[in-house]
Design an enzyme around this catalytic site. Structure first.
Site: not given
Ligand code: SAH
Ligand code: SF4
Length: 341
Positions: A91, A105, A112, A116, A160, A215-216, A333
């Site tokens: 996407e 984006c 991935c 997470c 990633e 970071l989260h 995402c």
């Molecule tokens: N893998 C990389 C880039 C893709 S994710 C990364 O993790 O940084 C892009 C962003 O969307 C990241 O900051 C990710 O943590 C965030 N993201 C993923 N799932 C999400 C959700 N359910 N709500 C809000 N942000 C989310």
């Molecule tokens: Fe992959 Fe980024 Fe989603 Fe984590 S937040 S599963 S690194 S796409």
């Protein structure tokens, strides 16, 4: 072994044409056809000798993704599902803004491997890395659909980026190249879950690309729970890498922090984050969590988001709340791709 032409970086494509006995300007021409004009066949490369076009069509197939689905949000953002030649889908989102910018984006991988827990992409694991041109093609697809030049890119779709480092960097160079997509390096942002080796390499790249870190949580125990794959990339080591990044590049990076109720939103979490950011050249983006289907993880209220932003600002760390866009079209995402499956 021969590969589809869009798997090559600028340098490897130049070397390939040289090996085939062609002068350097032919490589420039071919790159312009592929990524400037975005042609879908060698036949369209009208200034290339016919024999070369035929030879290449045979040896290095030229594939272009198709738009398998498109959804338009009430806020004007458009979300695409692109299908590659092997039926793999990813996407891509186009986000127009009132000031004339058009941001894409884009995805760096199909799926991935990081898993997470709050992320829709992470649920289904990794399908495969995207090739160089498959990353650039996402920009071309949005540009074509909007009929406007893309001005900004964020590598924040599926995947990633630092787990597919070389292809991502080669793609960014094509986007940045003045004769190709000509998107300013400072307008291109890569978001990583915090792979330290990648951050170190990225700091040494000559272009002024921008870095974002998911970071989260600044509390190790909380982070280990929601981002299990980066347990071995400890917060302390990550911070050191980011200090070095800021020293080497002189550039500010940003932290992404999606607040999740009962997971990373306590007063202790906030204080840990404040401490973590002290004396770092960073900015904190507080992100409203996009809820994913059947997930036990929920967003916090706007009041909590504002409380966190103010607390960070008062402690001297610039912070903002990122507007959530396209939530009516499954904005988070990986969500659209999952629905499609
Ligand atoms: N893998 C990389 C880039 C893709 S994710 C990364 O993790 O940084 C892009 C962003 O969307 C990241 O900051 C990710 O943590 C965030 N993201 C993923 N799932 C999400 C959700 N359910 N709500 C809000 N942000 C989310
Ligand atoms: Fe992959 Fe980024 Fe989603 Fe984590 S937040 S599963 S690194 S796409």
């Amino acid at each position: 072994m021969n590969q589809p032409v869009k798997t090559y970086s600028i340098e490897t494509l130049q070397a390939l044409l040289k090996e085939n006995g062609l002068p350097a300007f032919r490589a420039t021409q071919m790159l312009e056809w592929l990524y400037g004009k975005g042609v879908t066949s060698y036949e369209e490369m009208t200034n290339m000798p016919k024999a070369v076009r035929e030879q290449f069509a045979e040896a290095y197939p030229l594939y272009t993704p198709t738009v398998a689905d498109k959804q338009v949000s009430i806020d004007g953002s458009r979300k695409y599902l692109l299908r590659f030649h092997d039926d793999v889908i990813v996407e891509t989102v186009g986000l127009p803004s009132n000031d004339g910018r058009l941001t894409v984006c884009c995805s760096s991988q199909a799926g991935c491997a990081m898993g997470c827990t709050f992320c829709a992409t992470g649920r289904n694991g990794l399908t495969r890395d995207l090739a160089v041109g498959e990353i650039v093609d996402q920009i071309l697809a949005v540009q074509r659909d909007f009929g406007e030049r893309v001005t900004n890119v964020v590598v924040m779709g599926q995947g990633e980026p630092f787990a597919n480092y070389d292809n991502v960097l080669a793609a960014l160079r094509i986007m940045n190249h003045p004769k190709l997509l000509s998107i300013g390096a400072r307008h291109i942002t890569v978001s990583t879950c915090g792979l330290i080796e990648g951050i170190n390499k990225f700091a040494e790249e000559p272009e002024q690309f921008t870095l974002a870190i998911s970071l989260h949580a600044a509390r190790q125990e909380a982070r280990d729970k929601i981002m299990p794959a980066v347990k071995n990339q400890r917060l302390g080591a990550l911070r050191q890498a980011l200090e070095r990044y800021a020293e080497t590049t002189g550039r500010r990076f940003s932290f992404e922090y999606a607040l999740m109720e009962g997971v990373n939103d306590s007063e202790e979490d906030l204080q840990e984050l404040i401490t973590y950011c002290k004396r770092l050249l960073c900015h904190v983006n507080l992100i409203p969590l996009n809820e994913i289907d059947d997930s036990p993880i929920h967003p916090v209220s706007n009041d909590v988001m504002r409380y966190w932003r103010d607390a960070l600002e008062n402690a001297g760390t610039p912070a903002s709340i990122r507007a959530s866009r396209g939530s009516d079209i499954a904005g988070a995402c990986g969500q659209l791709a999952n629905k499609y499956k």
